[in-house]
Design an enzyme around this catalytic site. Sequence first.
Site, mmCIF file in Angstrom:
data_model
loop_
_atom_site.group_PDB
_atom_site.id
_atom_site.type_symbol
_atom_site.label_atom_id
_atom_site.label_comp_id
_atom_site.label_asym_id
_atom_site.label_seq_id
_atom_site.Cartn_x
_atom_site.Cartn_y
_atom_site.Cartn_z
ATOM 1 N N GLY A 78 0.495 -1.122 0.063
ATOM 2 C CA GLY A 78 -0.111 0.122 0.304
ATOM 3 C C GLY A 78 1.288 1.154 0.355
ATOM 4 C CG PHE A 79 1.880 6.081 1.245
ATOM 5 C CD1 PHE A 79 0.887 6.379 2.242
ATOM 6 C CD2 PHE A 79 3.068 6.113 1.609
ATOM 7 C CE1 PHE A 79 1.011 7.814 2.425
ATOM 8 C CE2 PHE A 79 3.383 7.761 1.184
ATOM 9 C CZ PHE A 79 1.904 8.642 2.280
ATOM 10 C CG HIS A 125 2.975 0.299 -5.269
ATOM 11 N ND1 HIS A 125 3.311 1.486 -4.665
ATOM 12 C CD2 HIS A 125 3.587 -0.666 -4.923
ATOM 13 C CE1 HIS A 125 3.922 1.402 -3.662
ATOM 14 N NE2 HIS A 125 4.615 -0.378 -4.338
ATOM 15 C CE LYS A 180 13.283 1.156 -3.758
ATOM 16 N NZ LYS A 180 12.241 0.746 -2.916
ATOM 17 C CG ASP A 181 11.559 -4.633 -2.948
ATOM 18 O OD1 ASP A 181 11.865 -3.710 -2.023
ATOM 19 O OD2 ASP A 181 10.987 -3.428 -4.144
ATOM 20 C CD GLN A 223 9.927 -8.028 -2.900
ATOM 21 O OE1 GLN A 223 9.638 -8.003 -1.088
ATOM 22 N NE2 GLN A 223 8.816 -7.651 -3.940
ATOM 23 C CB VAL A 251 9.348 3.654 -11.317
ATOM 24 C CG1 VAL A 251 8.176 5.070 -11.870
ATOM 25 C CG2 VAL A 251 8.199 2.454 -12.396
ATOM 26 C CB SER A 293 5.142 2.917 0.523
ATOM 27 O OG SER A 293 5.247 2.496 -0.163
HETATM 28 P P1 AMP Z 1 6.118 -3.158 -1.904
HETATM 29 O O1 AMP Z 1 4.245 -2.042 -1.479
HETATM 30 O O2 AMP Z 1 6.998 -1.807 -1.792
HETATM 31 O O3 AMP Z 1 6.038 -4.346 -0.717
HETATM 32 O O4 AMP Z 1 5.916 -3.435 -3.146
HETATM 33 C C1 AMP Z 1 4.776 -3.774 -3.881
HETATM 34 C C2 AMP Z 1 5.872 -3.505 -5.337
HETATM 35 O O5 AMP Z 1 6.227 -2.597 -5.922
HETATM 36 C C3 AMP Z 1 6.770 -4.843 -4.982
HETATM 37 O O6 AMP Z 1 6.931 -5.397 -6.065
HETATM 38 C C4 AMP Z 1 8.083 -3.255 -5.204
HETATM 39 O O7 AMP Z 1 8.912 -3.918 -5.780
HETATM 40 C C5 AMP Z 1 7.167 -2.740 -6.295
HETATM 41 N N1 AMP Z 1 7.757 -1.106 -6.280
HETATM 42 C C6 AMP Z 1 8.104 -0.816 -5.137
HETATM 43 N N2 AMP Z 1 8.494 0.634 -5.576
HETATM 44 C C7 AMP Z 1 8.679 0.685 -7.008
HETATM 45 C C8 AMP Z 1 9.858 0.778 -8.256
HETATM 46 N N3 AMP Z 1 10.551 2.521 -7.953
HETATM 47 N N4 AMP Z 1 10.048 0.782 -9.375
HETATM 48 C C9 AMP Z 1 8.743 -0.630 -8.925
HETATM 49 N N5 AMP Z 1 8.038 -1.273 -8.693
HETATM 50 C C10 AMP Z 1 8.794 -0.698 -7.142
#
Ligand code: AMP
Length: 270
Positions: free
Chosen positions: A31-32, A37, A147-148, A151, A174, A184
Site C-alpha cells: 500500500g501507500f 506500483h 526495485k526489490d 526479493q 520507476v 512508500s
Molecule cells: P511494496 O509495497 O513496497 O511491498 O512494493 C510492492 C511491489 O511494488 C513490489 O513488487 C515492489 O518491488 C514494487 N515496487 C515498489 N517500488 C517500486 C518502484 N519504484 N518501481 C517499480 N516497482 C516498485
Amino acid sequence: METAATWQEMARKAWVWKREGRRVGLVPTMGFLHRGHVSLIEALRPEVDRLAVSIYVNPLQFGPNEDLARYPRDPSGDAEKCANAGADVLFMPTDLYPDGFQTSVSVHGLSEGLCGAFRPGHFDGVATVVARLFGLTRCDVAIFGEKDWQQLQVIRRMGADLALPVDVRGAPLVRDVDGLALSSRNTYLSAAERARALSLSRALFAMQQSADVDAARRLALGRSLLDVDRLDYLEIVDENLRPVDVVGADSRALVAAYVGKTRLIDNVAL
Ligand code: AMP
C-alpha cells in the site's frame, strides 16, 4: 472495482474466476501506492481477465525494531489509484493468516546475503506471504518490481522450486525525475534527507557509467559518492546474487543505506 476485505472473500472470488476459466493476475503490495506500483498494475492489466491488487502490511517480514507500526497508509488514495489503473479487485484484508497458522517458506542461499544479512527472517516472511497470496488468489501471473531485486530473485526461485503454477514477472524500477527510486518509505524523509538520499542513485549511476571491469574500484567509486548515515551494503553481484570481482554483462550493483532513520534500497544493471 470490487473490494475484498477478508481472505475468505478473496478466496471465494478467485474460486469463481477459475471456474469461469479466467486468467488471473496479482500485484502484491503493502500500500501507500506510488507510480512504481501503478506501473505494475498497468503492465499486467492487458494480459489477464481478472486483476487483483493486494494491500497488506505483512508483519512476518518486519523485524522487531523496524517500521511495522508506523508504515504509511492511505486506503482511499490507494483505492482510487487501483481503480484508475484498471484493477478488478482490491484485496485489503486486516488479517491474512488463518487461526493456527504455522507454516514458513524459506528460500535458502538467495535470502542470505544483501538485505537478508541485515534483516534476519525478512525473506522468509516475504516468501511465506507471497506463497499464501498465490494460493488465495489462484493467480496465473504475478508481477514484482525490480526495485526489490533480491526479493524478485527469491520469489522466482520459490516459484520454480515449489513448481507453483504462477508466472513470476519482473518490472522496471520507476524513479522520480531526479533519480530517487520511488518508495512508500520516501515519505519518511525530510527535505534535507531527501536531498542526501539522491546520493544512492547518483553513486549507482556513476558505477554504471564507469567502464572499469574491476569490481573493487567501481565499489570504491560508488562509496565515495554516498552521503548516508549508515551503509548496510554496497555490492556488485552476479545473477545468483554472489559478489563478483570482475564486472560482467550480468552484474548488478545494489545498495541499502540509512538516511536519518529511513532505510532505502536501490539497484542498477551494470
Ligand atoms: P511494496 O509495497 O513496497 O511491498 O512494493 C510492492 C511491489 O511494488 C513490489 O513488487 C515492489 O518491488 C514494487 N515496487 C515498489 N517500488 C517500486 C518502484 N519504484 N518501481 C517499480 N516497482 C516498485
